[in-house]
Design a protein around this motif. Structure first.
Motif, mmCIF file in Angstrom:
data_model
loop_
_atom_site.group_PDB
_atom_site.id
_atom_site.type_symbol
_atom_site.label_atom_id
_atom_site.label_comp_id
_atom_site.label_asym_id
_atom_site.label_seq_id
_atom_site.Cartn_x
_atom_site.Cartn_y
_atom_site.Cartn_z
ATOM 1 N N THR A 62 -7.557 7.553 88.530
ATOM 2 C CA THR A 62 -7.600 8.968 88.936
ATOM 3 C C THR A 62 -7.287 9.114 90.417
ATOM 4 O O THR A 62 -6.729 10.120 90.846
ATOM 5 N N LEU A 107 -6.626 13.252 87.306
ATOM 6 C CA LEU A 107 -7.234 13.278 85.991
ATOM 7 C C LEU A 107 -6.198 13.144 84.893
ATOM 8 O O LEU A 107 -6.438 12.580 83.827
ATOM 9 N N TYR A 147 -17.358 6.249 79.436
ATOM 10 C CA TYR A 147 -17.992 4.945 79.591
ATOM 11 C C TYR A 147 -19.217 4.981 80.482
ATOM 12 O O TYR A 147 -19.167 5.447 81.610
ATOM 13 N N THR A 148 -20.322 4.490 79.961
ATOM 14 C CA THR A 148 -21.556 4.404 80.734
ATOM 15 C C THR A 148 -21.636 3.034 81.375
ATOM 16 O O THR A 148 -21.421 2.032 80.711
ATOM 17 N N ALA A 149 -21.965 3.010 82.665
ATOM 18 C CA ALA A 149 -21.944 1.754 83.416
ATOM 19 C C ALA A 149 -22.787 0.665 82.779
ATOM 20 O O ALA A 149 -22.412 -0.510 82.758
ATOM 21 N N VAL A 150 -23.951 1.047 82.236
ATOM 22 C CA VAL A 150 -24.881 0.015 81.775
ATOM 23 C C VAL A 150 -24.673 -0.402 80.325
ATOM 24 O O VAL A 150 -25.334 -1.309 79.829
ATOM 25 N N ASN A 207 -15.490 2.207 84.386
ATOM 26 C CA ASN A 207 -15.682 3.284 85.370
ATOM 27 C C ASN A 207 -14.804 3.058 86.591
ATOM 28 O O ASN A 207 -14.193 3.986 87.134
ATOM 29 N N GLU A 225 -11.226 3.691 85.856
ATOM 30 C CA GLU A 225 -10.989 5.137 85.821
ATOM 31 C C GLU A 225 -10.882 5.686 87.246
ATOM 32 O O GLU A 225 -9.997 6.482 87.551
ATOM 33 N N ASP A 226 -11.770 5.223 88.111
ATOM 34 C CA ASP A 226 -11.714 5.688 89.513
ATOM 35 C C ASP A 226 -10.368 5.364 90.132
ATOM 36 O O ASP A 226 -9.761 6.202 90.818
ATOM 37 N N ARG A 242 -21.207 -0.151 95.494
ATOM 38 C CA ARG A 242 -22.314 0.107 94.556
ATOM 39 C C ARG A 242 -23.482 -0.838 94.795
ATOM 40 O O ARG A 242 -24.632 -0.485 94.616
#
Lengths: 316, 180
Positions: free
Chosen positions: B14, B19, B35-38, B7, B10-11, B79
């Motif tokens: 981008t 994008l 992609y899921t963080a967890v 993630n 990707e940040d 975060r």
């Protein structure tokens, strides 16, 4: 950016935010679960410790019940051991005199031994040493047997009372039953007939100390059930089938109603008057059997009797 | 590798190239890219994507990875602010990685393959970090340390005398506080 692309971009942003929020929720839940788990593990540990204390207390309470009978068991042989030793000490003096006379005789020249022979004969007659000589071997034998019995009772008692470890190993349940029965010898009235059909069993992986507590409990209960019955009989049978062993304890006592039968394994349930019995014996017995991967079943008819059947896996 | 790292990558991509760049990069690497963080994903997937990013940016891999590390620190700090807030200075923070941060990560996530990080202070202005990991991402670690230094307003210089890429079984990174 075109209108459509703009819509998509906005939707994309919303979805991202929603997903981030969802991920945060997942993380929070995971942390909560972790903490809950820690608490549960601590609780479990505490409960197990409390259970251990409960089982030990129940065991000691049972010992209290047996104490009178065991004292009697020990007293009987000690009585005749005591009597035998009294007899022995009575004869000690004449025996010492006899030995002294013999020593005297051996010092004298051959011709003069006649005089001492007379003294010896008189001593033997007066002190009835002849009788004692005949009886002595049996007296010694009885005394040794009596003391052996006491040693065994004490050993069984100590083994039973000792706070047992949690270890399990291959054990001979028949030997366990037999040592438990020895603790119970005086518990049953003399009129109670004890039938034993103890078939040899394969070694069972178990905590014998715990299982002995179960057997003791059931047998004491059986003894109570047949109190006042005519032709009171308690029978114990062992058998093996496949990879299990089966122990059956049957009594022809007062039996239980269906309502009572349903509740016997419930903690603190008892049909005994206040002050007699903790009501924990059967629930602890149940717990121990189930813990070993086994089953305990009860059949009973009021006025006729009760049968307990314990089934245990060999590799529990 | 935990999804949160993807993630953050990707940040970063981008932010730099929109994008479009991220799409290019995941197409090049050959992955679906959601992609899921967890969740946990294959290490190789991350390495492929990073490889594609390096190609796309046409910069040396080391500098891209180091920059990623620095960027990643900022993202992780925002975060999970609790970890930076509880440490007053850079060295205490570095020392808390193993004893506090990684401990918390292990609580939350079951399958983690965290590197072993041991810190030792040498004198007033130097700390040596012993880094061990099958992934050998010491360059990323350096980037993260620089990111942390920025956050704590502590200018540093890192020396990397012992390195797994040079055949050792661990990396020694000496963090020197400079006074410029």
């Amino acid at each position: 950016m075109s209108d459509e692309a703009e819509l998509y971009r906005k939707a994309y942003e919303r979805e991202r935010e929603a997903r981030k929020a969802a991920e945060q929720i997942v993380e929070n839940h995971t942390r909560e679960l972790y903490l809950q788990n820690q608490k549960l593990e601590a609780s479990l540990k505490q409960l197990k410790e409390q259970q251990r204390v409960l089982v030990q207390n129940e065991k000691l309470a049972m010992l209290g019940t047996l104490a009178a009978g065991i004292a009697h068991e020990i007293n009987n042989p000690m009585a005749f051991v005591h009597a035998n030793l009294e007899l022995l000490s009575d004869y000690l003096e004449p025996y010492q005199k006899l030995v002294a006379l013999q020593r005297e005789a051996l010092k004298l020249p051959h011709g003069q031994q006649e005089a001492v022979a007379g003294k010896i004969a008189k001593l033997v007659a007066d002190a009835d040493l002849g009788f004692f000589e005949e009886e002595l071997p049996e007296l010694m034998e009885d005394t040794r047997d009596g003391l052996q019995r006491v040693l065994e009772i004490v050993a069984n008692l100590r083994s039973f009372a000792r706070a047992h470890t949690q270890e399990r190993q291959p054990e001979d349940l028949v030997a366990g039953l037999q040592s438990t029965l020895k603790l119970l010898n005086s518990q049953f009235r003399t009129e109670v007939v004890l039938q034993q059909d103890l078939q040899p069993l394969p070694l069972v992986h178990c905590n014998l100390s715990e299982l002995n507590q179960v057997f003791l409990n059931l047998l004491v209960n059986a003894g109570h059930a047949v109190e006042g019955s005519k032709g009171a009989t308690i029978s114990i049978a062992t058998s093996a089938a496949d990879d299990k062993v089966i122990i059956k304890i049957v009594d022809n006592g007062i039996g239980m109603s269906d309502e009572v039968k349903e509740q016997i394994f419930v903690p603190f349930f008892t049909t005994k008057p206040v002050g007699k019995g903790t009501g924990m014996g059967m629930s602890i017995a149940y717990g121990i059997v189930v813990d070993h991967g086994g089953e305990i079943e009860v059949e009973s008819t009021e006025g006729e009797g009760t049968t307990f059947t314990i089934t245990l896996p060999i590799n529990g | 590798m935990k999804g949160v790292v993807f993630n953050i990558l990707e940040d970063m991509v981008t932010e730099k190239g929109g994008l479009m760049m991220w799409q290019k990069v995941i197409d090049k690497a050959g992955f679906g890219g959601g992609y899921t963080a967890v969740s946990t994903y294959n290490d190789d997937e991350l390495f492929s994507i990073v490889g594609a990013v390096v190609e796309e940016l046409d910069l040396p891999a080391e500098s891209v990875i180091s920059a990623f590390g620095t960027y990643m620190f900022g993202q992780l700090a925002s975060r999970y602010p609790v970890f930076v807030d509880s440490c007053d200075d850079l060295f205490s923070f570095l020392e808390s990685i193993d004893s506090v941060i990684h401990l918390e990560v292990r609580k939350l996530m079951t399958e983690t393959n965290l590197p072993s990080i041991k810190c030792e202070r040498i004198g007033d202005g130097q700390l040596v970090m012993d880094y061990r990991s099958a992934r050998r991402l010491c360059v990323l670690a350096e980037g993260l340390i620089y990111g942390a230094a920025e956050h704590y307003n502590t200018p540093i210089k890192i020396e990397h005398p012992v390195c797994m890429h040079k055949g050792s079984d661990h990396c020694d990174m000496r963090v020197n506080i400079t006074h410029e």
